[in-house]
Design an enzyme around this catalytic site. Sequence first.
Site, PDB file in Angstrom:
ATOM      1  N   ASP A 127       0.830  -1.216   0.000  1.00 55.76           N
ATOM      2  CA  ASP A 127       0.000   0.000   0.000  1.00 55.76           C
ATOM      3  C   ASP A 127       0.864   1.266   0.000  1.00 55.76           C
ATOM      4  OD1 ASP A 127      -2.394  -1.517   0.035  1.00 55.76           O
ATOM      5  OD2 ASP A 127      -2.112  -1.866   2.169  1.00 55.76           O
ATOM      6  N   HIS A 168      -5.791  -3.763   5.133  1.00 54.69           N
ATOM      7  CA  HIS A 168      -5.380  -3.993   3.744  1.00 54.69           C
ATOM      8  C   HIS A 168      -6.553  -4.493   2.906  1.00 54.69           C
ATOM      9  CE1 HIS A 168      -2.920  -4.816   0.290  1.00 54.69           C
ATOM     10  NE2 HIS A 168      -3.377  -6.053   0.255  1.00 54.69           N
TER      11      HIS A 168
HETATM   12  N1  LIG Z   1      -0.824  -8.646   1.396  1.00 50.93           N
HETATM   13  C1  LIG Z   1      -0.837  -8.182   0.162  1.00 50.93           C
HETATM   14  O1  LIG Z   1      -0.551  -6.992  -0.056  1.00 50.93           O
HETATM   15  C2  LIG Z   1      -1.158  -9.066  -0.988  1.00 50.93           C
HETATM   16  C3  LIG Z   1      -1.682 -10.309  -0.782  1.00 50.93           C
HETATM   17  N2  LIG Z   1      -1.971 -11.153  -1.835  1.00 50.93           N
HETATM   18  C4  LIG Z   1      -2.520 -12.471  -1.519  1.00 50.93           C
HETATM   19  O2  LIG Z   1      -1.487 -13.454  -1.564  1.00 50.93           O
HETATM   20  C5  LIG Z   1      -2.070 -14.740  -1.769  1.00 50.93           C
HETATM   21  C6  LIG Z   1      -1.300 -15.518  -2.831  1.00 50.93           C
HETATM   22  O3  LIG Z   1      -1.422 -14.901  -4.088  1.00 50.93           O
HETATM   23  P1  LIG Z   1      -0.730 -15.555  -5.394  1.00 50.93           P
HETATM   24  O4  LIG Z   1       0.670 -15.931  -5.094  1.00 50.93           O
HETATM   25  O5  LIG Z   1      -1.010 -14.643  -6.513  1.00 50.93           O
HETATM   26  O6  LIG Z   1      -1.594 -16.890  -5.558  1.00 50.93           O
HETATM   27  P2  LIG Z   1      -1.178 -18.233  -6.332  1.00 50.93           P
HETATM   28  O7  LIG Z   1      -2.417 -19.040  -6.478  1.00 50.93           O
HETATM   29  O8  LIG Z   1      -0.400 -17.906  -7.543  1.00 50.93           O
HETATM   30  O9  LIG Z   1      -0.187 -18.939  -5.309  1.00 50.93           O
HETATM   31  C7  LIG Z   1      -0.596 -19.434  -4.088  1.00 50.93           C
HETATM   32  C8  LIG Z   1       0.255 -20.634  -3.742  1.00 50.93           C
HETATM   33  O10 LIG Z   1      -0.158 -21.114  -2.466  1.00 50.93           O
HETATM   34  C9  LIG Z   1      -0.074 -22.524  -2.514  1.00 50.93           C
HETATM   35  N3  LIG Z   1      -0.869 -23.106  -1.450  1.00 50.93           N
HETATM   36  C10 LIG Z   1      -2.211 -23.281  -1.380  1.00 50.93           C
HETATM   37  N4  LIG Z   1      -2.530 -23.888  -0.229  1.00 50.93           N
HETATM   38  C11 LIG Z   1      -1.386 -24.067   0.453  1.00 50.93           C
HETATM   39  C12 LIG Z   1      -1.063 -24.641   1.692  1.00 50.93           C
HETATM   40  N5  LIG Z   1      -2.002 -25.151   2.499  1.00 50.93           N
HETATM   41  N6  LIG Z   1       0.222 -24.675   2.069  1.00 50.93           N
HETATM   42  C13 LIG Z   1       1.180 -24.169   1.265  1.00 50.93           C
HETATM   43  N7  LIG Z   1       0.944 -23.624   0.072  1.00 50.93           N
HETATM   44  C14 LIG Z   1      -0.328 -23.573  -0.331  1.00 50.93           C
HETATM   45  C15 LIG Z   1      -0.541 -22.896  -3.904  1.00 50.93           C
HETATM   46  O11 LIG Z   1      -0.133 -24.207  -4.268  1.00 50.93           O
HETATM   47  C16 LIG Z   1       0.133 -21.803  -4.732  1.00 50.93           C
HETATM   48  O12 LIG Z   1       1.402 -22.211  -5.178  1.00 50.93           O
HETATM   49  C17 LIG Z   1      -3.532 -14.474  -2.151  1.00 50.93           C
HETATM   50  O13 LIG Z   1      -4.352 -14.723  -1.038  1.00 50.93           O
HETATM   51  C18 LIG Z   1      -3.541 -13.001  -2.498  1.00 50.93           C
HETATM   52  O14 LIG Z   1      -4.789 -12.406  -2.319  1.00 50.93           O
HETATM   53  C19 LIG Z   1      -1.707 -10.757  -3.120  1.00 50.93           C
HETATM   54  C20 LIG Z   1      -1.173  -9.524  -3.384  1.00 50.93           C
HETATM   55  C21 LIG Z   1      -0.916  -8.563  -2.356  1.00 50.93           C
HETATM   56  O1  LIG Z   2      -5.955  -6.987  -4.680  1.00 51.61           O
HETATM   57  C1  LIG Z   2      -5.708  -8.148  -4.322  1.00 51.61           C
HETATM   58  O2  LIG Z   2      -6.547  -9.051  -4.228  1.00 51.61           O
HETATM   59  C2  LIG Z   2      -4.305  -8.479  -3.938  1.00 51.61           C
HETATM   60  C3  LIG Z   2      -3.809  -7.482  -2.976  1.00 51.61           C
HETATM   61  O3  LIG Z   2      -4.012  -7.579  -1.790  1.00 51.61           O
HETATM   62  C4  LIG Z   2      -3.216  -6.264  -3.523  1.00 51.61           C
HETATM   63  O4  LIG Z   2      -2.835  -6.227  -4.700  1.00 51.61           O
HETATM   64  O5  LIG Z   2      -3.104  -5.300  -2.762  1.00 51.61           O
END
Ligand SMILES: NC(=O)C1=CN([C@@H]2O[C@H](COP(=O)(O)OP(=O)(O)OC[C@H]3O[C@@H](n4cnc5c(N)ncnc54)[C@H](O)[C@@H]3O)[C@@H](O)[C@H]2O)C=CC1
Ligand SMILES: O=C([O-])CC(=O)C(=O)O
Length: 336
Positions: A169, A196
Amino acid sequence: MMLASKIQRRAFSATARDLSKVAVLGASGGIGQPLSLLMKLNPRVTDLALYDIRGGPGVAADLSHINTKSTVTGYDPTPTGLAAAVKGAEVVLIPAGVPRKPGMTRDDLFNTNASIVRDLAKAVAESAPEAKVLIISNPVNSTVPICAEVFKARGVYNPKTLFGVTTLDVVRASRFVSEVKKTDPADENITVVGGHSGVTIVPLFSQSKHPDLTSNADIVKRVQFGGDEVVQAKDGAGSATLSMAMAGARMAESVLRAVQGEKGVVEPAFVDSPIYKDQGIDFFSSKVELGPEGVAKIHPIGQVDANEQKLLDACLVDLKKNIEKGVSFVASNPGN
Ligand SMILES: NC(=O)C1=CN([C@@H]2O[C@H](COP(=O)(O)OP(=O)(O)OC[C@H]3O[C@@H](n4cnc5c(N)ncnc54)[C@H](O)[C@@H]3O)[C@@H](O)[C@H]2O)C=CC1
Ligand SMILES: O=C([O-])CC(=O)C(=O)O
């Protein structure tokens, strides 16, 4: 004799602090892979442990050929894999879970991601209770309280070591402001507080070099809903991964800098915070000074103007519900 033991103790703690193992849970995902790459390139990291329900060892083998000093080990979800991945970790980064598709809110991810984070938190509580835990999985406003409840149930909750990662952010805010003001984003330090997701993300432009921006509804909205821009542009293929990897790596690097003795390291983070506890809101993101034990000091929000106060009022309503949802989830679904 006493001096010798003091020196020995100091030598031991220097060694322990210099050995910085980082574990990434969800390491083969869209965020997990570039985040693990950035951790492999970070000279502060000595051991990198990559866990995922699928593909951890493959990502680890690939990264292990990069000629930096750290060792890389991949783990599958075998009965001992997760415990081994987190054991001895100074920092555990958790980007495991599903991302959004267009039309979804972060809260729509709750049903899937709540149990994923709960179960990973259990493993950390059992095998690495002293690690600094950096939660990326959404909805962060609820997954952080979930993690806290799991730790509390096992008697290992330390509010200083649990962080919801809100770095993206402030990364976005400084970039978006630089686009409007035609400045270098490196010179734009924008405070963002709250949570967030959507209206819980509150930029405090009145505290920046551009107080006029507090009445600019477009840029306020862009900071609050920046994640949606990426979700829409990816059109069903997920949400921010590369910018998030950069933001997560920056947060992990800051935690390690503080662990390794650097003073004055400050990052925003969603932590157990006194700021709104009197309103029943136990977690809040604001500037946090980091120290060897994790959270060293939580900065107050500071002066806000009338526009920002309105944003804060709206933030607190949603934030409270999001936090309560996480707490009740663990109460009614404690898992094994
Ligand atoms: N805090 C923030 O600012 C942000 C948070 N996110 C969040 O991060 C998370 C991941 O996003 P991406 O990497 O794009 O998703 P993705 O689907 O590409 O990757 C997620 C990974 O988690 C793994 N996974 C699922 N269950 C699991 C478990 N029990 N143990 C270990 N690994 C497991 C999957 O196999 C996959 O490799 C989402 O919830 C997304 O909303 C995304 C962007 C910003
Ligand atoms: O927007 C989403 O779902 C992923 C996230 O948290 C971000 O990009 O800030």
